[in-house]
Design a protein around this motif. Structure first.
Motif, PDB file in Angstrom:
ATOM      1  N   TYR A  48      43.528  46.218  42.064  1.00  0.00           N
ATOM      2  CA  TYR A  48      43.519  45.027  42.658  1.00  0.00           C
ATOM      3  C   TYR A  48      43.034  45.608  44.223  1.00  0.00           C
ATOM      4  CZ  TYR A  48      45.020  41.435  45.955  1.00  0.00           C
ATOM      5  OH  TYR A  48      45.346  40.494  47.032  1.00  0.00           O
ATOM      6  N   LYS A  49      44.036  46.481  44.732  1.00  0.00           N
ATOM      7  CA  LYS A  49      43.913  46.947  46.087  1.00  0.00           C
ATOM      8  C   LYS A  49      42.640  47.551  46.589  1.00  0.00           C
ATOM      9  CE  LYS A  49      47.550  49.326  47.594  1.00  0.00           C
ATOM     10  NZ  LYS A  49      48.625  50.251  47.805  1.00  0.00           N
ATOM     11  N   SER A  50      42.125  48.292  45.389  1.00  0.00           N
ATOM     12  CA  SER A  50      40.932  48.918  45.430  1.00  0.00           C
ATOM     13  C   SER A  50      39.593  48.076  45.695  1.00  0.00           C
ATOM     14  CB  SER A  50      40.626  49.889  44.180  1.00  0.00           C
ATOM     15  OG  SER A  50      39.224  50.465  44.239  1.00  0.00           O
ATOM     16  N   GLU A  52      39.961  45.039  46.743  1.00  0.00           N
ATOM     17  CA  GLU A  52      40.026  44.280  48.168  1.00  0.00           C
ATOM     18  C   GLU A  52      39.665  45.104  49.232  1.00  0.00           C
ATOM     19  OE1 GLU A  52      41.423  41.396  49.562  1.00  0.00           O
ATOM     20  OE2 GLU A  52      41.491  40.557  47.307  1.00  0.00           O
ATOM     21  N   ALA A  53      39.933  46.644  49.030  1.00  0.00           N
ATOM     22  CA  ALA A  53      39.364  47.332  50.208  1.00  0.00           C
ATOM     23  C   ALA A  53      37.907  47.219  50.046  1.00  0.00           C
ATOM     24  CB  ALA A  53      39.900  48.668  50.045  1.00  0.00           C
ATOM     25  N   GLU A  54      37.358  47.466  49.210  1.00  0.00           N
ATOM     26  CA  GLU A  54      35.857  47.346  48.778  1.00  0.00           C
ATOM     27  C   GLU A  54      35.211  45.981  49.469  1.00  0.00           C
ATOM     28  OE1 GLU A  54      32.398  48.101  45.309  1.00  0.00           O
ATOM     29  OE2 GLU A  54      34.698  48.483  45.033  1.00  0.00           O
ATOM     30  N   ALA A  55      35.944  44.853  49.110  1.00  0.00           N
ATOM     31  CA  ALA A  55      35.468  43.773  49.689  1.00  0.00           C
ATOM     32  C   ALA A  55      35.460  43.740  51.181  1.00  0.00           C
ATOM     33  CB  ALA A  55      36.370  42.625  49.214  1.00  0.00           C
ATOM     34  N   ASP A  56      36.728  44.433  51.701  1.00  0.00           N
ATOM     35  CA  ASP A  56      36.562  44.210  53.232  1.00  0.00           C
ATOM     36  C   ASP A  56      35.583  45.210  53.878  1.00  0.00           C
ATOM     37  OD1 ASP A  56      39.015  42.712  52.876  1.00  0.00           O
ATOM     38  OD2 ASP A  56      40.323  44.381  53.180  1.00  0.00           O
ATOM     39  N   GLU A  59      32.441  43.155  53.817  1.00  0.00           N
ATOM     40  CA  GLU A  59      32.457  42.070  54.925  1.00  0.00           C
ATOM     41  C   GLU A  59      32.355  42.783  56.236  1.00  0.00           C
ATOM     42  OE1 GLU A  59      36.071  40.317  54.042  1.00  0.00           O
ATOM     43  OE2 GLU A  59      35.372  38.760  52.632  1.00  0.00           O
ATOM     44  N   GLN A 157      52.192  39.363  46.252  1.00  0.00           N
ATOM     45  CA  GLN A 157      51.871  40.215  47.231  1.00  0.00           C
ATOM     46  C   GLN A 157      51.615  41.630  46.657  1.00  0.00           C
ATOM     47  OE1 GLN A 157      54.794  39.684  50.138  1.00  0.00           O
ATOM     48  NE2 GLN A 157      53.480  38.638  51.481  1.00  0.00           N
ATOM     49  N   LYS A 159      50.668  45.212  48.066  1.00  0.00           N
ATOM     50  CA  LYS A 159      50.415  46.116  49.257  1.00  0.00           C
ATOM     51  C   LYS A 159      50.272  47.606  49.107  1.00  0.00           C
ATOM     52  CE  LYS A 159      52.675  42.975  52.435  1.00  0.00           C
ATOM     53  NZ  LYS A 159      53.902  42.817  53.342  1.00  0.00           N
TER      54      LYS A 159
END
Length: 159
Positions: A48-50, A52-56, A59, A157, A159
């Motif tokens: 999930y964190k990976s 999210e970081a890739e999506a950020d 973007e 959440q 993190k």
């Protein structure tokens, strides 16, 4: 084993009335399932964190590209206005690379305020939507509201 299968197996073991919870094999099995569950949860959370970081990152790069495109469009628009303002005779121009010509168009310039314009020439737009903040405050203040409720949620959440 999938996370939902692990949950199901734990529940089945705990609901078995004939299960001897002091049996070393049962304890070993529960410990193994718990470790597998923790590893699965950790792997899912890290994935999930990976993502999210890739999506950020995508973007952020998209924003940079959009900013570059906007800059190029602004420069192109400036050049179009510059050419239009400084093209003396407004006659068509054409060469092997481009064609420049002018066409007639009409627009309306309103120079009085909205209150000075007759009603038949005014367009009114009205939108309605519930004020959820006010509704929430009223419910919390004890006001009886029969058209809405507060729903308490638990949001994960990671993190």
């Amino acid at each position: 084993m999938k996370l939902y299968e692990i949950k199901k197996e734990i529940l089945e073991l705990l609901q078995d009335d004939d299960m001897d919870m002091t049996d070393p094999q049962v304890i070993a099995r529960l410990t193994a399932i718990k470790m597998e569950r923790e590893e699965k949860i950790s792997n899912i959370a890290r994935l999930y964190k990976s993502l999210e970081a890739e999506a950020d990152a995508i973007e952020t790069e998209a924003k940079k590209q959009n900013d570059r495109a906007r800059s190029k469009r602004n420069k192109a628009e400036w050049l179009r206005r510059y050419l239009s303002a400084n093209y003396i005779f407004k006659t068509p121009f054409e060469d092997q690379y481009c064609k420049v010509s002018f066409r007639k168009s009409e627009s309306v310039d309103v120079f009085k305020g909205i209150d000075e314009i007759p009603e038949k020439f005014v367009r009114t737009k009205i939108t309605k939507e519930p004020d959820k903040t006010a509704i929430k405050e009223a419910i919390k203040a004890g006001e009886k509201i029969d058209f809405a409720v507060i729903i308490e949620k638990k949001n994960i959440q990671i993190k």
